[in-house]
Write a protein that holds these residues in place. Structure first.
Motif, PDB file in Angstrom:
ATOM      1  N   ASP A  21       0.809  -1.221   0.000  1.00 28.21           N
ATOM      2  CA  ASP A  21       0.000   0.000   0.000  1.00 28.21           C
ATOM      3  C   ASP A  21       0.845   1.275   0.000  1.00 28.21           C
ATOM      4  OD1 ASP A  21       0.959   0.176   2.611  1.00 28.21           O
ATOM      5  OD2 ASP A  21      -0.971  -0.265   3.549  1.00 28.21           O
ATOM      6  N   TYR A  45      -2.619  -0.741  -2.976  1.00 24.95           N
ATOM      7  CA  TYR A  45      -3.898  -0.577  -2.292  1.00 24.95           C
ATOM      8  C   TYR A  45      -4.030   0.888  -1.843  1.00 24.95           C
ATOM      9  CZ  TYR A  45      -7.537  -1.105   1.230  1.00 24.95           C
ATOM     10  OH  TYR A  45      -8.691  -0.961   1.952  1.00 24.95           O
ATOM     11  N   PRO A  46      -5.200   1.520  -1.941  1.00 25.21           N
ATOM     12  CA  PRO A  46      -6.521   0.942  -2.241  1.00 25.21           C
ATOM     13  C   PRO A  46      -6.886   0.926  -3.723  1.00 25.21           C
ATOM     14  CG  PRO A  46      -6.799   3.196  -1.558  1.00 25.21           C
ATOM     15  CD  PRO A  46      -5.324   2.920  -1.470  1.00 25.21           C
ATOM     16  N   ARG A  87      -5.710  -4.473  -5.682  1.00 27.50           N
ATOM     17  CA  ARG A  87      -5.581  -5.600  -4.769  1.00 27.50           C
ATOM     18  C   ARG A  87      -5.017  -6.791  -5.540  1.00 27.50           C
ATOM     19  NH1 ARG A  87     -10.281  -2.859  -3.455  1.00 27.50           N
ATOM     20  NH2 ARG A  87     -10.655  -2.440  -1.231  1.00 27.50           N
ATOM     21  N   PRO A 111      -3.730  -5.641   8.759  1.00 32.01           N
ATOM     22  CA  PRO A 111      -4.423  -4.782   7.795  1.00 32.01           C
ATOM     23  C   PRO A 111      -3.850  -4.872   6.388  1.00 32.01           C
ATOM     24  CG  PRO A 111      -4.139  -3.618   9.860  1.00 32.01           C
ATOM     25  CD  PRO A 111      -3.388  -4.916  10.010  1.00 32.01           C
ATOM     26  N   SER A 112      -2.529  -4.932   6.263  1.00 32.42           N
ATOM     27  CA  SER A 112      -1.913  -4.968   4.930  1.00 32.42           C
ATOM     28  C   SER A 112      -2.332  -6.206   4.148  1.00 32.42           C
ATOM     29  CB  SER A 112      -0.390  -4.918   5.049  1.00 32.42           C
ATOM     30  OG  SER A 112       0.096  -5.991   5.833  1.00 32.42           O
ATOM     31  N   HIS A 140      -6.299  -6.149   3.515  1.00 33.74           N
ATOM     32  CA  HIS A 140      -6.671  -5.204   2.467  1.00 33.74           C
ATOM     33  C   HIS A 140      -6.322  -5.725   1.076  1.00 33.74           C
ATOM     34  CE1 HIS A 140      -6.413  -1.649   5.514  1.00 33.74           C
ATOM     35  NE2 HIS A 140      -7.546  -2.308   5.606  1.00 33.74           N
ATOM     36  N   SER A 141      -5.112  -6.251   0.928  1.00 35.46           N
ATOM     37  CA  SER A 141      -4.633  -6.624  -0.407  1.00 35.46           C
ATOM     38  C   SER A 141      -5.019  -8.033  -0.834  1.00 35.46           C
ATOM     39  CB  SER A 141      -3.107  -6.479  -0.470  1.00 35.46           C
ATOM     40  OG  SER A 141      -2.748  -5.112  -0.411  1.00 35.46           O
ATOM     41  N   GLU A 169      -9.912 -10.380  -0.416  1.00 32.61           N
ATOM     42  CA  GLU A 169     -10.966 -10.674  -1.378  1.00 32.61           C
ATOM     43  C   GLU A 169     -10.557 -11.740  -2.390  1.00 32.61           C
ATOM     44  OE1 GLU A 169     -12.287  -7.057  -3.145  1.00 32.61           O
ATOM     45  OE2 GLU A 169     -12.799  -6.111  -1.234  1.00 32.61           O
TER      46      GLU A 169
END
Length: 312
Positions: free
Chosen positions: A87, A116-117, A120, A199-200, A203-204, A207
């Motif tokens: 990110d 990110y954002p 991803r 979080p890293s 977030h990446s 999904e």
């Protein structure tokens, strides 16, 4: 006597200023300041930038190519991919890597990728493959040898580099052969970090349709390019168990691989030891240079050779 005082005091002041910048970079992880301090200590006379390019439409899809000053090539190529938790980060802040490697006879490509954002998984791998497509197509014109490419990365960049070498699909989509890579240098990389708990990674990778497929440890193969895995026993950001797990999986798959764990080195310290004045601790460069020399020495196929289908 006055000129003697100034000839002593001015260099000392510059060194002090440079060291202060490095200490601030250490405290804040400001890689740009790290690079500025390295430039102050090393200067730019040993290297020259031969190309700046974009391999895609996004501003982050950019790269720089650096050669030793006066070199004509064709030189083996080290493609360095920066870290930053997928990110953050900018390849232009890592010119200290080129200053460390290029004088030893390597063309160095500093490659960026979407973050990110805005992107991803698998964008970072698609972009790594796109950067290597540029290298395959253009590096020879600038003094590089596309038949001798080594990937290298720190932290998130080490993940990108290792995945590009182990999971053939990403380079294959660009018409490139992962098997033609000469090797990979992974500095403090995450290779076995599922389930995602930071979080890293959430977030990446949160999904991803198949989270297990995102893990380098699950793509270990005996016919992969050689891996040099370095980690520090003081790394609490990406723990050494990542390198140990991948080395174990690679060895079990038929490619004997050893993780090198450096005592007293933390996460940022691993890459900082490629920059002056921290490079006085030469353990990182002393591990990297013999590996690069070994894997780039003999002749072999270019990365743009036709992709050969192999069973996994």
């Amino acid at each position: 006597m006055g000129w003697i005082v100034w000839t002593v005091l001015i260099p000392l002041a510059l060194v002090a200023a440079g060291y202060g910048a490095f200490r601030y970079a250490l405290a804040t992880d400001a890689v740009g300041l790290l690079d500025a301090g390295d430039r102050l200590f090393r200067g730019e006379s040993q290297i020259r930038t031969v190309a700046r390019a974009h391999y895609g439409q996004d501003p982050a899809q950019k790269l720089e190519m650096v050669l030793p000053a006066g070199a004509k090539g064709p030189l083996p190529i080290v493609v360095f991919i920066h870290g930053g938790g997928w990110d953050s980060g900018d390849p232009c802040s890592y010119r200290f890597v080129a200053r460390a490697l290029a004088p030893h006879g390597y063309a160095v490509v500093l490659a960026g990728y979407r973050l990110y954002p805005h992107a991803r998984y698998p964008a970072m791998l698609e972009d790594g493959a796109g950067a290597l497509r540029w290298v395959a197509d253009h590096a020879a014109a600038h003094g590089g040898d596309p038949s001798r490419i080594v990937l290298m990365g720190h932290s998130a960049g080490a993940y990108n580099a290792v995945m590009l070498a182990l999971d053939r699909q990403w380079l294959g989509r660009e018409g490139l052969s992962a098997d033609a890579l000469r090797g990979v240098v992974g500095l403090s990389g995450p290779y076995d970090f599922y389930p995602f708990d930071k979080p890293s990674s959430i977030h990446s990778f949160g999904e991803a349709a198949d989270p297990q497929a995102t893990q380098p440890v699950n793509h270990a193969r005996g016919d992969a390019p050689p891996l040099l895995l370095l980690s520090g026993d003081g790394d609490t950001t990406v723990k050494p168990r990542n390198s140990l797990a991948l080395a174990k999986a690679m060895t079990a798959a038929g490619e004997p691989t050893q993780a090198i764990i450096l005592k007293g080195v933390n996460h940022t310290g691993m890459v900082m030891k490629l920059a002056q004045p921290f490079a006085r601790d030469a353990r990182v460069i002393d591990a990297v240079l013999p590996f690069l020399k070994r894997v780039t020495a003999p002749a072999g196929p270019a990365i743009s050779a036709p992709v050969q289908a192999r069973s996994r």
